[in-house]
Enzyme design. Structure first.
Site, PDB file in Angstrom:
ATOM      1  N   GLU A 257      17.168   5.872 -47.943  1.00 11.80           N
ATOM      2  CA  GLU A 257      17.607   4.665 -47.237  1.00 11.80           C
ATOM      3  C   GLU A 257      18.673   5.032 -46.211  1.00 11.80           C
ATOM      4  O   GLU A 257      19.650   5.710 -46.539  1.00 11.80           O
ATOM      5  CB  GLU A 257      18.214   3.658 -48.229  1.00 11.80           C
ATOM      6  CG  GLU A 257      17.208   3.019 -49.169  1.00 11.80           C
ATOM      7  CD  GLU A 257      16.525   1.778 -48.587  1.00 11.80           C
ATOM      8  OE1 GLU A 257      16.815   1.401 -47.438  1.00 11.80           O
ATOM      9  OE2 GLU A 257      15.679   1.201 -49.318  1.00 11.80           O
TER      10      GLU A 257
ATOM     11  N   HIS B  68       8.549   3.280 -44.689  1.00 13.02           N
ATOM     12  CA  HIS B  68       8.186   2.170 -45.570  1.00 13.02           C
ATOM     13  C   HIS B  68       7.194   1.242 -44.871  1.00 13.02           C
ATOM     14  O   HIS B  68       6.248   0.742 -45.473  1.00 13.02           O
ATOM     15  CB  HIS B  68       9.453   1.406 -45.978  1.00 13.02           C
ATOM     16  CG  HIS B  68       9.291   0.567 -47.189  1.00 13.02           C
ATOM     17  ND1 HIS B  68      10.232  -0.350 -47.583  1.00 13.02           N
ATOM     18  CD2 HIS B  68       8.292   0.497 -48.102  1.00 13.02           C
ATOM     19  CE1 HIS B  68       9.800  -0.943 -48.693  1.00 13.02           C
ATOM     20  NE2 HIS B  68       8.640  -0.447 -49.026  1.00 13.02           N
TER      21      HIS B  68
ATOM     22  N   ASP C 268      10.395  -1.193 -41.819  1.00 10.47           N
ATOM     23  CA  ASP C 268      11.440  -0.170 -41.755  1.00 10.47           C
ATOM     24  C   ASP C 268      10.875   1.237 -41.902  1.00 10.47           C
ATOM     25  O   ASP C 268       9.850   1.406 -42.563  1.00 10.47           O
ATOM     26  CB  ASP C 268      12.528  -0.438 -42.810  1.00 10.47           C
ATOM     27  CG  ASP C 268      12.002  -0.418 -44.247  1.00 10.47           C
ATOM     28  OD1 ASP C 268      10.970  -1.029 -44.517  1.00 10.47           O
ATOM     29  OD2 ASP C 268      12.652   0.225 -45.099  1.00 10.47           O
TER      30      ASP C 268
HETATM   31 ZN   LIG Z   1      12.254  -0.139 -47.131  1.00 10.37          ZN
END
Ligand SMILES: [Zn+2]
Length: 272
Positions: free
Chosen positions: A142, A180, A190
């Site tokens: 992330e 993703h 994203d």
């Molecule tokens: Zn994501």
């Protein structure tokens, strides 16, 4: 004597400061360690006693040749949150159990939240090629980014260093560094279109098409098949096209014009 007390005071003060900062996530760290212990127990519980009624041999023969299963994909995300601190909080609460192996802050700080060999909850319902349990086969990274920002240089430097380590450690093929939004095109977008995928591909993390534009597309070229070859789930055609354009054309509009179809053709050839 006085000096001694001053030194002692400073020491005590630093201990208090240290324990406060170290204690911020100490209760959730404990939960992590407890859970890992449970999994360790599970791993040593062989032979498996189950109720399937199989005619297991009376005497167990354990093999001498084994290792841990390894991740084979890397999924990159943006957090869609406003700070790293907010994301660490999200990933340490249990009511909505989401997580990722790594969180990289804008200043380049890397938070390694769980062991690479454990399963994080970052992919959700997703598909790439015929893989449907990406959480089991991937490492989730992330990037702190609210979804509408560029990615900072410090953040990218840390990411590239991390990808290098992960790729070498688990021998992950270049094609398997994806986003993703690629594996869940109907639900996710994203990392956002500003993410520099080309820069990653140049370093061996992901594929890119040749920049020279071919004069003509082959007559039998099938764009949906090309998207499928790359890995997209084409059940929702529009979503797959939008996913392709975000990742490979830095474009957020619908549809494919002639020049874009040629890019798609070139890219799909890399995956064959
Ligand atoms: Zn994501």
């Amino acid at each position: 004597m006085k000096k001694y007390f001053v030194a002692f005071g400073v020491l005590a003060f630093s201990v208090i400061i240290y324990s406060c900062s170290a204690g911020k996530y100490s209760s959730t760290n404990k939960v992590y360690k407890k859970q890992v212990k449970e999994y360790a127990k599970l791993l040593s519980a062989y032979p498996v006693k189950d109720s399937a009624g199989l005619p297991y041999a009376a005497e167990w023969t354990g093999t001498t040749n084994l290792s841990m299963r390894r991740p084979n994909f890397v999924i990159i995300h943006h957090t869609a949150q406003n700070s790293c601190e907010q994301t660490l909080k999200t990933f340490t609460q249990t009511k909505n159990p989401v997580s990722a192996h790594y969180v990289i802050c804008k200043d380049g700080t890397v938070h390694h939240m769980l062991n690479d060999l454990l399963r994080a909850h970052h992919a959700g319902v997703s598909k790439w090629g015929n893989n449907t349990d990406l959480n089991s086969s991937s490492i989730g990274i992330e990037l702190d980014n609210n979804g509408f920002e560029y990615f900072s240089e410090a953040q990218m430097n840390s990411l590239l260093q991390l990808l290098d380590r992960i790729k070498k450690a688990y021998n992950i093929p270049a094609a398997n560094f994806i986003g993703h939004g690629d594996i869940a095109p109907t639900r996710k977008n994203d990392p956002n279109w500003r993410f520099p995928w080309k820069q990653l591909a140049e370093k061996g993390f992901g594929y890119w098409y040749d920049e020279t534009v071919i004069p003509e597309l082959p007559q039998n070229f099938n764009p949906l098949q090309a998207l499928r070859i790359i890995g997209f789930d084409i059940k929702d055609t529009n979503a797959a096209i939008i996913g392709f354009k975000r990742h490979w054309l830095q474009d957020t509009t619908k549809g494919l014009n002639d020049a874009q179809l040629k890019r798609l053709y070139e890219l799909s050839r890399k995956y064959q």
